[in-house]
Design a protein around this motif. Structure first.
Motif, PDB file in Angstrom:
ATOM      1  N   LEU A  39       0.702  -1.165  -0.047  1.00  0.00           N
ATOM      2  CA  LEU A  39      -0.012   0.106  -0.186  1.00  0.00           C
ATOM      3  C   LEU A  39       0.910   0.807   0.108  1.00  0.00           C
ATOM      4  O   LEU A  39       1.758   1.402   0.225  1.00  0.00           O
ATOM      5  CB  LEU A  39      -1.080  -0.335   1.545  1.00  0.00           C
ATOM      6  N   SER A  40       0.370   2.599  -0.350  1.00  0.00           N
ATOM      7  CA  SER A  40       1.440   3.741  -0.282  1.00  0.00           C
ATOM      8  C   SER A  40       1.825   4.047   1.270  1.00  0.00           C
ATOM      9  O   SER A  40       3.082   4.413   1.079  1.00  0.00           O
ATOM     10  CB  SER A  40       0.522   4.630  -1.329  1.00  0.00           C
ATOM     11  N   LYS A  41       0.984   3.791   1.629  1.00  0.00           N
ATOM     12  CA  LYS A  41       1.192   4.233   3.519  1.00  0.00           C
ATOM     13  C   LYS A  41       2.566   3.597   3.933  1.00  0.00           C
ATOM     14  O   LYS A  41       3.196   4.154   3.963  1.00  0.00           O
ATOM     15  CB  LYS A  41       0.049   4.042   4.452  1.00  0.00           C
ATOM     16  N   ASP A  42       2.661   1.813   3.213  1.00  0.00           N
ATOM     17  CA  ASP A  42       4.024   1.284   3.511  1.00  0.00           C
ATOM     18  C   ASP A  42       4.984   1.427   2.945  1.00  0.00           C
ATOM     19  O   ASP A  42       5.965   1.658   3.437  1.00  0.00           O
ATOM     20  CB  ASP A  42       3.318  -0.219   3.099  1.00  0.00           C
ATOM     21  N   LEU A  59       6.121   4.547   4.445  1.00  0.00           N
ATOM     22  CA  LEU A  59       6.435   4.671   5.870  1.00  0.00           C
ATOM     23  C   LEU A  59       8.380   3.494   5.857  1.00  0.00           C
ATOM     24  O   LEU A  59       9.118   3.589   6.245  1.00  0.00           O
ATOM     25  CB  LEU A  59       5.801   3.872   6.462  1.00  0.00           C
ATOM     26  N   ALA A  60       8.071   2.291   4.547  1.00  0.00           N
ATOM     27  CA  ALA A  60       9.308   2.210   3.962  1.00  0.00           C
ATOM     28  C   ALA A  60      10.721   3.504   4.149  1.00  0.00           C
ATOM     29  O   ALA A  60      11.969   3.352   4.463  1.00  0.00           O
ATOM     30  CB  ALA A  60       9.153   1.031   2.446  1.00  0.00           C
ATOM     31  N   PHE A  61      10.323   3.945   2.794  1.00  0.00           N
ATOM     32  CA  PHE A  61      11.222   5.653   2.827  1.00  0.00           C
ATOM     33  C   PHE A  61      10.910   6.091   4.189  1.00  0.00           C
ATOM     34  O   PHE A  61      12.596   6.877   4.489  1.00  0.00           O
ATOM     35  CB  PHE A  61      10.287   6.419   1.758  1.00  0.00           C
ATOM     36  N   LEU A  62      10.721   6.358   5.237  1.00  0.00           N
ATOM     37  CA  LEU A  62      10.616   7.215   5.891  1.00  0.00           C
ATOM     38  C   LEU A  62      11.759   6.090   6.378  1.00  0.00           C
ATOM     39  O   LEU A  62      13.115   6.810   7.792  1.00  0.00           O
ATOM     40  CB  LEU A  62       9.406   7.270   6.493  1.00  0.00           C
ATOM     41  N   PHE A  63      11.829   4.869   6.832  1.00  0.00           N
ATOM     42  CA  PHE A  63      12.282   4.008   8.279  1.00  0.00           C
ATOM     43  C   PHE A  63      14.006   4.429   7.416  1.00  0.00           C
ATOM     44  O   PHE A  63      14.625   4.229   7.910  1.00  0.00           O
ATOM     45  CB  PHE A  63      12.097   2.838   7.984  1.00  0.00           C
ATOM     46  N   GLY A  64      14.609   4.074   6.465  1.00  0.00           N
ATOM     47  CA  GLY A  64      14.876   4.047   5.524  1.00  0.00           C
ATOM     48  C   GLY A  64      15.924   5.038   5.705  1.00  0.00           C
ATOM     49  O   GLY A  64      17.326   5.067   6.129  1.00  0.00           O
ATOM     50  N   GLY A  90       6.205  -7.045  11.496  1.00  0.00           N
ATOM     51  CA  GLY A  90       5.217  -7.728  11.250  1.00  0.00           C
ATOM     52  C   GLY A  90       4.897  -7.259   9.668  1.00  0.00           C
ATOM     53  O   GLY A  90       4.602  -7.712   8.475  1.00  0.00           O
ATOM     54  N   ARG A  91       6.001  -6.476   9.257  1.00  0.00           N
ATOM     55  CA  ARG A  91       6.501  -6.115   7.385  1.00  0.00           C
ATOM     56  C   ARG A  91       7.916  -6.264   7.302  1.00  0.00           C
ATOM     57  O   ARG A  91       8.315  -5.262   7.768  1.00  0.00           O
ATOM     58  CB  ARG A  91       5.958  -3.830   7.702  1.00  0.00           C
ATOM     59  N   GLU A  92       7.594  -6.729   6.517  1.00  0.00           N
ATOM     60  CA  GLU A  92       9.298  -6.939   6.574  1.00  0.00           C
ATOM     61  C   GLU A  92       9.793  -6.073   5.343  1.00  0.00           C
ATOM     62  O   GLU A  92      10.943  -6.185   4.872  1.00  0.00           O
ATOM     63  CB  GLU A  92       9.300  -8.437   5.252  1.00  0.00           C
ATOM     64  N   HIS A  93       9.086  -6.019   4.244  1.00  0.00           N
ATOM     65  CA  HIS A  93       9.295  -4.491   3.570  1.00  0.00           C
ATOM     66  C   HIS A  93       9.957  -3.355   4.130  1.00  0.00           C
ATOM     67  O   HIS A  93      11.025  -3.377   4.106  1.00  0.00           O
ATOM     68  CB  HIS A  93       8.535  -4.938   2.186  1.00  0.00           C
ATOM     69  N   ALA A 116      15.023  -0.410   6.681  1.00  0.00           N
ATOM     70  CA  ALA A 116      15.771   0.017   7.551  1.00  0.00           C
ATOM     71  C   ALA A 116      17.094  -0.181   7.850  1.00  0.00           C
ATOM     72  O   ALA A 116      18.028  -0.111   7.951  1.00  0.00           O
ATOM     73  CB  ALA A 116      14.621  -0.004   8.726  1.00  0.00           C
ATOM     74  N   PHE A 117      17.232  -1.820   7.296  1.00  0.00           N
ATOM     75  CA  PHE A 117      18.507  -2.379   7.720  1.00  0.00           C
ATOM     76  C   PHE A 117      18.215  -1.636   6.617  1.00  0.00           C
ATOM     77  O   PHE A 117      20.344  -1.279   6.702  1.00  0.00           O
ATOM     78  CB  PHE A 117      18.343  -4.128   7.485  1.00  0.00           C
TER      79      PHE A 117
END
Length: 124
Positions: free
Chosen positions: A9-12, A15-20, A109-112, A117-118
């Motif tokens: 989803l677009s929010k994910d 969030l993936a961009f923000l965590f990275g 629960g959100r591996e992507h 983040a890693f």
């Protein structure tokens, strides 16, 4: 034939961009990482709409540690003889523990998102 997994989803994706970005900026630019951390908190609050708090600490028992630490510090403020200047300084430091609770909720629960983040942490 190349098989492509569907995008989350677009929010994910956001969030993936923000965590990275957050984990990339932690050691390099702490001030910017605080801004990204605030954006993560705002995104979490916006996406929380319609979801109750319910058994949130039963699902994520590791979130109890920062929550109880902040509670103990707030309780200690009632009995401290120190000036407000020093008390507010230390409260602002322990308030960041609340960010840890949000990060635990968003990474579980959100591996992507964990992958981004890693990667951000590894690149820094």
């Amino acid at each position: 034939m190349l098989q492509i997994n569907p995008l989350p989803l677009s929010k994910d994706i956001w969030l993936a961009f923000l965590f990275g970005t957050l984990f990339l900026l932690f050691p390099i630019a702490p001030t910017l990482s605080n801004v990204v951390l605030l954006l993560i908190l705002i995104t979490w609050l916006v996406t929380l709409k319609g979801q109750g708090y319910g058994d949130i600490f039963n699902v994520y028992p590791c979130a109890l540690v920062p929550e109880r630490t902040v509670f103990c510090r707030l309780l200690g403020v009632a009995f401290t003889p120190s000036e407000w200047k020093w008390t507010s300084l230390h409260l602002s430091k322990y308030a960041r523990f609340l960010y840890a609770i949000v990060i635990i909720f968003l990474l579980t629960g959100r591996e992507h998102i964990q992958k981004y983040a890693f990667n951000g942490f590894s690149w820094s």
